[in-house]
Design an enzyme around this catalytic site. Structure first.
Site, mmCIF file in Angstrom:
data_model
loop_
_atom_site.group_PDB
_atom_site.id
_atom_site.type_symbol
_atom_site.label_atom_id
_atom_site.label_comp_id
_atom_site.label_asym_id
_atom_site.label_seq_id
_atom_site.Cartn_x
_atom_site.Cartn_y
_atom_site.Cartn_z
ATOM 1 N N PHE A 10 0.822 -1.210 0.000
ATOM 2 C CA PHE A 10 0.000 0.000 0.000
ATOM 3 C C PHE A 10 0.862 1.268 0.000
ATOM 4 O O PHE A 10 0.788 2.099 -0.915
ATOM 5 C CB PHE A 10 -0.920 -0.035 1.226
ATOM 6 C CG PHE A 10 -1.751 1.197 1.420
ATOM 7 C CD1 PHE A 10 -2.555 1.686 0.404
ATOM 8 C CD2 PHE A 10 -1.757 1.855 2.645
ATOM 9 C CE1 PHE A 10 -3.335 2.826 0.598
ATOM 10 C CE2 PHE A 10 -2.532 2.978 2.849
ATOM 11 C CZ PHE A 10 -3.319 3.468 1.823
ATOM 12 N N ASP A 45 12.532 -12.037 -0.643
ATOM 13 C CA ASP A 45 12.262 -11.964 0.789
ATOM 14 C C ASP A 45 13.339 -11.124 1.467
ATOM 15 O O ASP A 45 14.546 -11.335 1.238
ATOM 16 C CB ASP A 45 12.274 -13.389 1.363
ATOM 17 C CG ASP A 45 11.760 -13.479 2.785
ATOM 18 O OD1 ASP A 45 11.767 -12.448 3.488
ATOM 19 O OD2 ASP A 45 11.367 -14.583 3.190
ATOM 20 N N VAL A 46 12.911 -10.175 2.303
ATOM 21 C CA VAL A 46 13.861 -9.337 3.028
ATOM 22 C C VAL A 46 14.751 -10.157 3.952
ATOM 23 O O VAL A 46 15.851 -9.721 4.321
ATOM 24 C CB VAL A 46 13.123 -8.234 3.822
ATOM 25 C CG1 VAL A 46 12.304 -8.843 4.964
ATOM 26 C CG2 VAL A 46 14.078 -7.190 4.359
ATOM 27 N N SER A 106 6.909 2.161 13.747
ATOM 28 C CA SER A 106 5.503 2.383 14.090
ATOM 29 C C SER A 106 5.381 3.038 15.458
ATOM 30 O O SER A 106 6.221 2.801 16.346
ATOM 31 C CB SER A 106 4.748 1.045 14.098
ATOM 32 O OG SER A 106 3.446 1.194 14.621
ATOM 33 N N TYR A 129 4.010 -7.031 17.528
ATOM 34 C CA TYR A 129 4.319 -6.096 16.445
ATOM 35 C C TYR A 129 5.143 -4.931 16.972
ATOM 36 O O TYR A 129 6.214 -4.614 16.435
ATOM 37 C CB TYR A 129 3.019 -5.597 15.814
ATOM 38 C CG TYR A 129 3.233 -4.534 14.765
ATOM 39 C CD1 TYR A 129 3.934 -4.815 13.596
ATOM 40 C CD2 TYR A 129 2.726 -3.239 14.932
ATOM 41 C CE1 TYR A 129 4.131 -3.841 12.630
ATOM 42 C CE2 TYR A 129 2.926 -2.264 13.975
ATOM 43 C CZ TYR A 129 3.628 -2.571 12.820
ATOM 44 O OH TYR A 129 3.824 -1.608 11.870
ATOM 45 N N LYS A 133 9.116 -4.250 16.124
ATOM 46 C CA LYS A 133 9.480 -3.000 15.452
ATOM 47 C C LYS A 133 10.568 -2.277 16.249
ATOM 48 O O LYS A 133 11.516 -1.721 15.684
ATOM 49 C CB LYS A 133 8.253 -2.104 15.288
ATOM 50 C CG LYS A 133 7.376 -2.436 14.093
ATOM 51 C CD LYS A 133 8.104 -2.151 12.782
ATOM 52 C CE LYS A 133 7.163 -2.216 11.592
ATOM 53 N NZ LYS A 133 7.848 -1.934 10.309
ATOM 54 N N TYR A 196 -2.392 10.324 6.204
ATOM 55 C CA TYR A 196 -2.825 10.025 4.838
ATOM 56 C C TYR A 196 -1.638 9.468 4.057
ATOM 57 O O TYR A 196 -0.533 10.003 4.106
ATOM 58 C CB TYR A 196 -3.361 11.289 4.183
ATOM 59 C CG TYR A 196 -3.828 11.102 2.761
ATOM 60 C CD1 TYR A 196 -4.728 10.094 2.424
ATOM 61 C CD2 TYR A 196 -3.372 11.944 1.741
ATOM 62 C CE1 TYR A 196 -5.163 9.930 1.121
ATOM 63 C CE2 TYR A 196 -3.813 11.793 0.442
ATOM 64 C CZ TYR A 196 -4.708 10.778 0.130
ATOM 65 O OH TYR A 196 -5.132 10.612 -1.165
ATOM 66 N N VAL A 197 -1.863 8.400 3.321
ATOM 67 C CA VAL A 197 -0.785 7.648 2.693
ATOM 68 C C VAL A 197 0.093 8.507 1.783
ATOM 69 O O VAL A 197 1.324 8.357 1.749
ATOM 70 C CB VAL A 197 -1.348 6.431 1.925
ATOM 71 C CG1 VAL A 197 -2.284 6.867 0.804
ATOM 72 C CG2 VAL A 197 -0.232 5.547 1.417
#
Length: 327
Positions: A10, A45-46, A106, A129, A133, A196-197
């Site tokens: 996204f 893949d990272v 995040s 999560y 992070k 907002y993205v």
């Protein structure tokens, strides 16, 4: 060249659109194929040193890849991808003398933080999560400390990101309102930080100009709306009525949530309403940021970003276009 890890998602798609407009050379490494940039997309893949070799020509690495959903199983995937991926990426940067990394972390690392918690806030995560992070941040910081005069590390901690084609929690709220299934619980005075993205993508692009050193920023689009204002703006755009509709007291909302919890256990599938969702809705989730000190100006206001999202999702016909599932 700019290497965008997780660039088919996204936020990555929006960021790569900006690079394309500016004729910046970039390549994407992602587990899934990019619908828009297939000619610059490499499936990988990272966590894989071999896959990261495809990024060896990069001058900068931007890591957007993460395991983030609440229902991830096994739980070890959070550590494998979020922390292990950070280690693999730093190893690749060392090997190929890449001196700039941008990492999207995040605000989840702060946990249930006090209102207006900024970048100096205490780390107090409450889930895997947020924990992973934070641990990933520590891996990147160690890499930057090895050569602080030459290495640039930018850590961006966004709040909840929304926008066109996203299928996260903000979309779920917008959909409930659009379908007339939304009930307002509580007085609506609690505030929610949002991003907002397009603005997050713009700031990531802007951060590529930062000089060597450690740069940490929360990303929030200000001003924060309280829930009554947010719901009113949504209803005004969708229905032409600037109000919140039916409002119920907080205790009744929580009671309905507990009933839904029991029903979900009986039928063995989740429902749109739960006690946790109701409590989250009525809680304040508000963060501060020092982004303004960098000179960055968001290209889109929060209100305009919300209007664009509502128009795309519920007014225009965009059925069949790709969507992005996130929490």
């Amino acid at each position: 060249m700019i290497g965008v890890i997780g660039g088919a998602g996204f936020l990555g798609t929006r960021l790569c659109r900006r690079f394309e407009v500016c004729n910046k050379e970039f390549a994407i490494l992602d587990l899934v194929c990019s619908d828009e940039f297939g000619d610059r997309d490499i499936q990988g893949d990272v966590c894989s040193a071999l896959d990261l070799e495809t990024m060896s020509r990069s001058d900068v690495l931007i890591n957007l890849a993460a395991v983030h959903r609440d229902d991830v199983r096994p739980l070890s995937l959070y550590d494998d991808v979020n922390v292990g991926g950070a280690r693999s990426l730093c190893d690749a940067a060392r090997k190929h003398n890449i001196t700039k990394i941008v990492f999207t972390s995040s605000v989840a690392i702060y946990g249930f933080a006090a209102p207006d918690t900024d970048e100096s806030g205490a780390v107090d995560y409450f889930n895997d999560y947020g924990r992973t992070k934070f641990l990933a941040e520590e891996v990147y910081k160690e890499w930057q400390r090895e050569d602080p005069e030459n290495r640039t590390l930018v850590i961006v901690r966004p709040t909840v990101i929304f926008g066109e084609a996203n299928r996260g929690n903000v979309y779920n709220l917008l959909k409930q309102i659009a379908l007339g299934r939304f009930l307002m619980f509580g007085d609506g005075a609690n505030k929610k930080s949002m991003a907002y993205v397009e603005n997050v993508a713009a700031f990531l692009e802007y951060s590529l100009s930062f000089k060597p050193g450690l740069h940490i920023y929360n990303y929030i689009d200000k001003p924060d709306f309280d829930m009554s204002t947010l719901i009113s703006k949504i209803r005004e755009t969708l229905f032409g009525r600037a109000n919140v509709g039916v409002r119920l007291p907080a205790f009744l909302g929580i009671g309905i949530g507990y009933v839904a919890d029991i029903a979900a256990m009986v039928i063995r599938r989740p429902l749109p309403v739960s006690s946790i969702r109701v409590k989250k809705f009525m809680a304040t989730t508000q963060f501060g940021s020092s982004v303004d000190e960098t000179g960055f100006v968001a290209p889109v206001s929060l209100e305009e970003g919300l209007a664009r999202t509502l128009k795309y999702e519920f007014i225009e016909n965009n059925v069949g276009k790709r969507t992005f599932d996130t929490e």
